[in-house]
Scaffold this active site. Structure first.
Site, short mmCIF file in Angstrom:
data_model
loop_
_atom_site.label_atom_id
_atom_site.label_comp_id
_atom_site.label_asym_id
_atom_site.label_seq_id
_atom_site.Cartn_x
_atom_site.Cartn_y
_atom_site.Cartn_z
N GLY A 17 -81.06 -36.85 -90.94
CA GLY A 17 -80.91 -36.06 -90.86
C GLY A 17 -80.73 -35.53 -89.85
O GLY A 17 -81.70 -35.32 -88.91
N ASP A 41 -77.30 -39.63 -89.46
CA ASP A 41 -76.84 -37.94 -89.85
C ASP A 41 -74.89 -37.83 -90.14
O ASP A 41 -74.61 -39.15 -89.35
CB ASP A 41 -76.89 -36.82 -89.11
CG ASP A 41 -76.24 -35.61 -89.80
OD1 ASP A 41 -77.36 -34.76 -89.62
OD2 ASP A 41 -75.51 -35.58 -89.40
N LEU A 50 -74.85 -23.47 -83.91
CA LEU A 50 -75.58 -24.10 -82.12
C LEU A 50 -77.01 -22.81 -82.35
O LEU A 50 -78.44 -23.39 -81.41
CB LEU A 50 -74.57 -23.08 -81.14
CG LEU A 50 -73.21 -24.26 -81.09
CD1 LEU A 50 -72.37 -23.77 -80.17
CD2 LEU A 50 -74.07 -25.87 -80.43
N CYS A 163 -93.89 -39.50 -106.25
CA CYS A 163 -92.69 -39.51 -105.49
C CYS A 163 -91.54 -38.42 -105.41
O CYS A 163 -91.98 -37.31 -106.47
CB CYS A 163 -91.82 -41.17 -105.97
SG CYS A 163 -90.83 -40.28 -107.55
N CYS A 178 -66.80 -18.84 -120.61
CA CYS A 178 -65.96 -17.48 -120.87
C CYS A 178 -66.84 -16.53 -120.10
O CYS A 178 -65.37 -14.93 -120.29
CB CYS A 178 -66.64 -17.32 -122.99
SG CYS A 178 -68.21 -16.95 -122.89
N CYS A 445 -90.23 -44.44 -109.91
CA CYS A 445 -90.90 -45.26 -109.27
C CYS A 445 -92.05 -46.15 -110.62
O CYS A 445 -93.28 -46.08 -110.01
CB CYS A 445 -92.37 -44.21 -108.63
SG CYS A 445 -93.09 -42.70 -109.09
N1 LIG Z 1 -76.04 -38.55 -97.08
C1 LIG Z 1 -76.52 -37.62 -95.97
N2 LIG Z 1 -76.38 -39.65 -94.66
C2 LIG Z 1 -76.36 -38.69 -94.05
N3 LIG Z 1 -76.82 -37.33 -92.54
C3 LIG Z 1 -77.00 -36.34 -94.17
C4 LIG Z 1 -76.32 -36.40 -95.71
N4 LIG Z 1 -76.94 -35.42 -96.21
C5 LIG Z 1 -76.60 -34.53 -94.94
N5 LIG Z 1 -77.36 -34.97 -94.30
C6 LIG Z 1 -77.65 -34.66 -93.32
O1 LIG Z 1 -78.56 -33.76 -92.95
C7 LIG Z 1 -78.59 -32.96 -92.28
C8 LIG Z 1 -79.57 -31.16 -92.73
O2 LIG Z 1 -79.01 -30.17 -91.51
P1 LIG Z 1 -79.56 -28.81 -92.07
O3 LIG Z 1 -79.44 -28.00 -92.88
O4 LIG Z 1 -79.26 -28.29 -90.90
O5 LIG Z 1 -77.48 -28.71 -92.07
P2 LIG Z 1 -76.28 -27.99 -91.59
O6 LIG Z 1 -75.60 -28.57 -92.30
O7 LIG Z 1 -76.54 -28.50 -90.00
O8 LIG Z 1 -76.76 -26.76 -91.35
P3 LIG Z 1 -75.96 -25.41 -92.17
O9 LIG Z 1 -76.15 -26.21 -94.10
O10 LIG Z 1 -77.06 -24.26 -92.37
O11 LIG Z 1 -74.25 -25.31 -92.19
C9 LIG Z 1 -77.26 -32.13 -91.47
O12 LIG Z 1 -77.06 -32.40 -89.98
C10 LIG Z 1 -76.45 -33.42 -92.28
O13 LIG Z 1 -75.78 -33.91 -91.95
ZN LIG Z 2 -91.49 -40.59 -109.24
#
Ligand SMILES: Nc1ncnc2c1ncn2[C@@H]1O[C@H](COP(=O)(O)OP(=O)(O)OP(=O)(O)O)[C@@H](O)[C@H]1O
Ligand SMILES: [Zn+2]
Length: 638
Positions: A17, A41, A50, A163, A178, A445
């Site tokens: 991320g 990511d 931004l 975990c 409903c 786990c």
């Molecule tokens: N399954 C995944 N694989 C790879 N990256 C992921 C996955 N799920 C989430 N991410 C990444 O994790 C990051 C989480 O960052 P953040 O919470 O700031 O999200 P964002 O989408 O940039 O912000 P916001 O949700 O506030 O608009 C994001 O850039 C997102 O792309």
């Molecule tokens: Zn566990």
């Protein structure tokens, strides 16, 4: 730092991320001298990122986040004199644009190249997957999450600590059908309805919870024919008049005829506020005036915070319907599952704001501005950059502890730290607590046997695979065995014939009360034993299965009939199972409508406390966990 420097150079770090927390984390890692860092990511940079994802600039909008974040980190690292990775086989801030769940790229062996994994994710499903891969690869995972001003950081080390899935996750907000269809009493009920209407009008109508089979239903709603059956063919380039005629008849059915029908059936007898149907034709007069004079009402741009009038809502709805049928690009593929509501799609959010406000006004419910509706529809809690910075800082402090003391000492030296909005008794905003041992009942786990209660006579294998094993239990690619006979393997055609079969009718004796099943997932290196309990649920039960916990006791007989207009404050899915966690991505459930919880901070720990609708999803620190409250005056590195 002297002790740490060589440890930093010899460590390889995987960051998952590169959004709000990820940018902070990468800056910290680069500034601390780490060079062997790879980043996963799946997203690209959006303008809305931004304000807090400070490694990104305007010119980066549209580019993969991980690529830009890695380039910026390499620059920071170069200011310390580093130009390459200090660990062979691991990249120098190497980006991987993709989904961490993509096993073809990010398998256990990929994970094994790293000393520590740091999560900077924003959803439970991906966090669970990473948890499983880290357990499988036997690598420590440093987890973090924020929700507004609240945040948490913790360390997960297989066998030593809990975990990520040792405790059940907080439940999602669930609204009975409903309430959404007939008896809304809060803005959120109308907004959920608006999202479902979007699907009914422009998407896969059958997937909408407002959809009714007009042939099978005894008393179908009056809007099915005008809204769904009369949908226009965009390929015919419909004329203005035909679009208008479709819009007027669909909106009249939804906001006039159906309401009047329900009123005539005495459905709202005794309700505190009886709904009042709208006169769509009358509202359309004003909308037409606006078109003719080419003076649209200020519902856009700086109008995002104003409350639209009924006339403005009607004008918006008609404008959107017109836009959908006359613009080939929005939405992308009309009448398919691809036409999903997306809070970041301006058109679909305008639709939901207008549709929900007209409905709210009928039921004397407070109406919402575009801005507020977007917050409710996306269940957005504004991200606070400072909280992200704090938890990312704590993650790196935990990383230092792991490097300094070694993985085997994690439970003793690392902490679960809460970032609070209000000071504790001792005047602290950060509250560290000890890590606790794994939950012996955790199926992830501790390989504990899981009890799965469901109706084996009415549930088919398809539902079991999709709704239970994948959505609820987060398996990626399950293989199912009864005794020694395999009855399902994800992606294998030969087993597809079993999918529509009822559980009791499956081969190898079927799945019945007492059946013991093995579920395996090679991608997550998981194998669990499921013990089936046949259980009958009421049709209106929000959940038609229970995962985990002890074998359920027989259901008590039902008390008096539930009031139709009963509004639950915060229903939960009744999932008290240790090791069973809620799927946060199953908001297309047929039976229930869910608002996906912002699952950052509260995803790390479950709190059993009363919650009101006003709650922002934030969590308060648990007073007694494991060894009890463990408040320290400072976050020490050692
Ligand atoms: N399954 C995944 N694989 C790879 N990256 C992921 C996955 N799920 C989430 N991410 C990444 O994790 C990051 C989480 O960052 P953040 O919470 O700031 O999200 P964002 O989408 O940039 O912000 P916001 O949700 O506030 O608009 C994001 O850039 C997102 O792309
Ligand atoms: Zn566990």
């Amino acid at each position: 730092m002297d002790v740490l420097s060589p440890l930093i150079s010899s460590s390889s770090i995987l960051v998952i991320g590169s959004g709000g927390i990820g940018c902070e984390l990468l800056k910290n890692l680069a500034g601390s001298g780490f060079t062997a860092v790879e980043v996963i990511d799946l997203d690209t940079i959006d303008v809305s990122n931004l304000n807090r994802q400070f490694l990104f600039r305007g010119e980066h909008v549209g580019l993969p986040k991980c690529e830009v974040a890695c380039a910026a980190s390499r620059k920071i690292s170069s200011t310390l004199g580093h130009t390459s990775s200090s660990v062979p086989g691991v990249g120098f801030y190497k980006p991987h644009h993709g989904n961490v769940k993509d096993n073809s790229r990010f398998s256990t062996s990929f994970f094994k190249r790293f000393t520590v994994v740091l999560n900077a994710l924003d959803n439970v499903s991906a966090r669970r997957h990473v948890n499983r891969l880290c357990l499988s690869a036997d690598i420590p995972l440093i987890e973090a999450g924020t929700t507004g001003y609240l945040g948490q950081t913790t360390v997960i080390a297989g066998k030593q600590t809990e975990c990520y899935e040792c405790q059940p996750k907080p439940t999602q907000k669930v609204y009975p059908i409903c309430t959404i269809r007939s008896t809304p009493s809060m803005p959120v009920h109308c907004i959920v309805w608006g999202k479902e209407l979007y699907k009914l009008m422009f998407g896969d109508a059958t997937a909408s919870m407002l959809f009714e089979d007009t042939v099978e239903s005894d008393e179908p709603s009056t809007f099915m024919e005008p809204v769904v059956d009369s949908r226009l063919k965009p390929t015919d380039s419909p004329s203005f008049d035909s679009i208008k005629s479709y819009a007027v008849s669909a909106l009249t059915a939804l906001y006039t005829t159906e309401i009047n029908k329900q009123l005539s059936m005495d459905r709202y007898k005794g309700a505190a506020k009886v709904p009042v149907a709208k006169d769509i034709e009358a509202l359309m007069v004003k909308a037409e005036e606006w078109w003719k004079s080419n003076e649209p009402p200020s519902t856009k741009d700086n109008g995002e915070k104003i409350i639209w009038t009924d006339e403005q809502c009607c004008h918006e709805l008609f404008s959107i319907i017109k836009e959908v049928y006359t613009t080939s690009t929005s939405p992308p593929a009309l009448f398919t599952a691809a036409t999903e509501f997306d809070k970041d799609n301006h058109l679909s959010m305008r639709f939901v704001t207008a549709a929900s406000n007209l409905r709210a006004s009928i039921f004397s419910i407070e109406t919402s501005s575009f801005y507020t509706a977007k917050g409710i529809a996306g269940n957005i809690i504004p991200a606070i950059a400072t909280t992200n910075a704090i938890v990312a800082g704590l993650q790196v402090l935990e990383l230092f502890k792991i490097l300094k003391h070694g993985v085997s000492k994690i439970k003793g030296v690392c902490k679960f730290t809460y970032c609070l909005r209000d000071k504790t008794r001792k005047g602290l905003f950060l509250q560290p607590t000890s890590l606790v041992s794994p939950n012996e009942k955790c199926y992830v786990c501790r390989n504990a046997r899981v009890v799965l209660s469901l109706n084996t006579e009415t549930t088919n294998l398809h539902t079991m695979i999709d709704d239970i094993l994948k959505k609820k239990m987060s398996f990626n690619s399950p293989i199912l065995q009864i005794g020694c006979s395999q009855i399902y393997e994800d992606g294998e055609e030969e087993y597809e014939v079993n999918l529509p079969k009822l559980l009791k009718d499956l081969p190898a004796g079927g799945i019945k009360d007492g059946t013991i099943l093995t579920v395996e997932d090679f991608e997550q290196d998981m194998e669990i034993t499921l013990e089936i309990v046949h259980m009958e649920f009421d049709e209106e039960d929000e959940n038609q299965f229970i995962v985990g916990g002890d074998k359920p006791k027989p259901k008590p007989s039902k008390p008096s009939e539930k009031e139709e207009d009963d509004v639950p404050g915060d229903d939960n899915l009744g999932d008290s199972a240790a090791g069973a966690a809620d799927a946060n991505d199953n908001n297309d459930d047929d039976d229930i409508v869910e608002i996906t919880e912002e699952d950052n901070a509260n995803s790390l720990r479950t709190r059993k406390r009363g919650r009101s609708e006003e709650d922002d999803g934030a969590v308060a620190p648990k007073k007694a966990r494991g060894g009890g409250e463990d408040e320290e005056a400072a976050i020490a590195i050692d």
